[in-house]
Design a protein around this motif. Structure first.
Motif, PDB file in Angstrom:
ATOM      1  N   UNK A  38       0.783  -1.156   0.094  1.00 28.54           N
ATOM      2  CA  UNK A  38       0.069   0.086  -0.108  1.00 28.54           C
ATOM      3  C   UNK A  38       1.012   1.227   0.063  1.00 28.54           C
ATOM      4  N   UNK A  39       0.514   2.185  -0.611  1.00 28.10           N
ATOM      5  CA  UNK A  39       1.156   3.657  -0.572  1.00 28.10           C
ATOM      6  C   UNK A  39       1.202   4.243   0.763  1.00 28.10           C
ATOM      7  N   UNK A  40       1.872   5.212   1.082  1.00 30.48           N
ATOM      8  CA  UNK A  40       2.070   5.683   2.507  1.00 30.48           C
ATOM      9  C   UNK A  40       0.626   6.440   2.588  1.00 30.48           C
ATOM     10  N   UNK A  41      -0.129   7.114   1.719  1.00 35.41           N
ATOM     11  CA  UNK A  41      -1.475   7.907   1.762  1.00 35.41           C
ATOM     12  C   UNK A  41      -2.496   6.816   1.994  1.00 35.41           C
ATOM     13  N   UNK A  42      -2.510   5.395   1.516  1.00 30.85           N
ATOM     14  CA  UNK A  42      -3.233   4.354   1.511  1.00 30.85           C
ATOM     15  C   UNK A  42      -4.321   4.470   0.397  1.00 30.85           C
TER      16      UNK A  42
END
Length: 126
Positions: A38-42
């Protein structure tokens, strides 16, 4: 495009259902997913499936413990998934909408969604 709507009820708090919905590798509840990034921003994610293919997810809505919506792509299959959580305390109703394109003539999106909800039911013990 094929569309289906499925409702499931769970005897637990919506936050627990939310946690499992957003973490497909938690306690290995999704038996079809071997890894999840998952990317850091979700808002972007990749499911590495046990069949060797990847599912790309782009979230359009993530209201914690209330609603999740995403667009997905796995090979030639693509579509949208929306889950709305209702309830509180020790009871949750989960309303799911799945729109899928590219499954082929005989594949049933409702069956696919019901299989995943059964996996969730087993993980939650509900």
């Amino acid at each position: 495009m094929k569309t289906c709507v499925v409702t499931a009820n769970f005897s637990c708090d919506p936050s627990k259902v939310w946690l499992y919905l957003t973490k497909p590798t938690l306690n290995h509840w999704r038996t079809d997913v071997k890894d999840y990034e998952e990317t850091p921003d979700g808002m972007q994610a990749t499911e590495h499936n046990t069949d060797g293919k990847d599912t790309q997810l782009t979230f359009t809505r993530r209201e914690k413990n209330r609603c999740i919506s995403c667009n997905f792509q796995k090979g030639k299959i693509h579509g949208t998934f929306t889950a709305i959580l209702l309830g509180g305390g020790d009871s949750t109703s989960l309303e799911c909408l799945l729109d899928v394109d590219g499954l082929g003539l005989f594949t049933k999106p409702q069956k696919l969604l019901e299989e995943r909800l059964e996996m969730l039911r087993r993980a939650l013990g509900a």
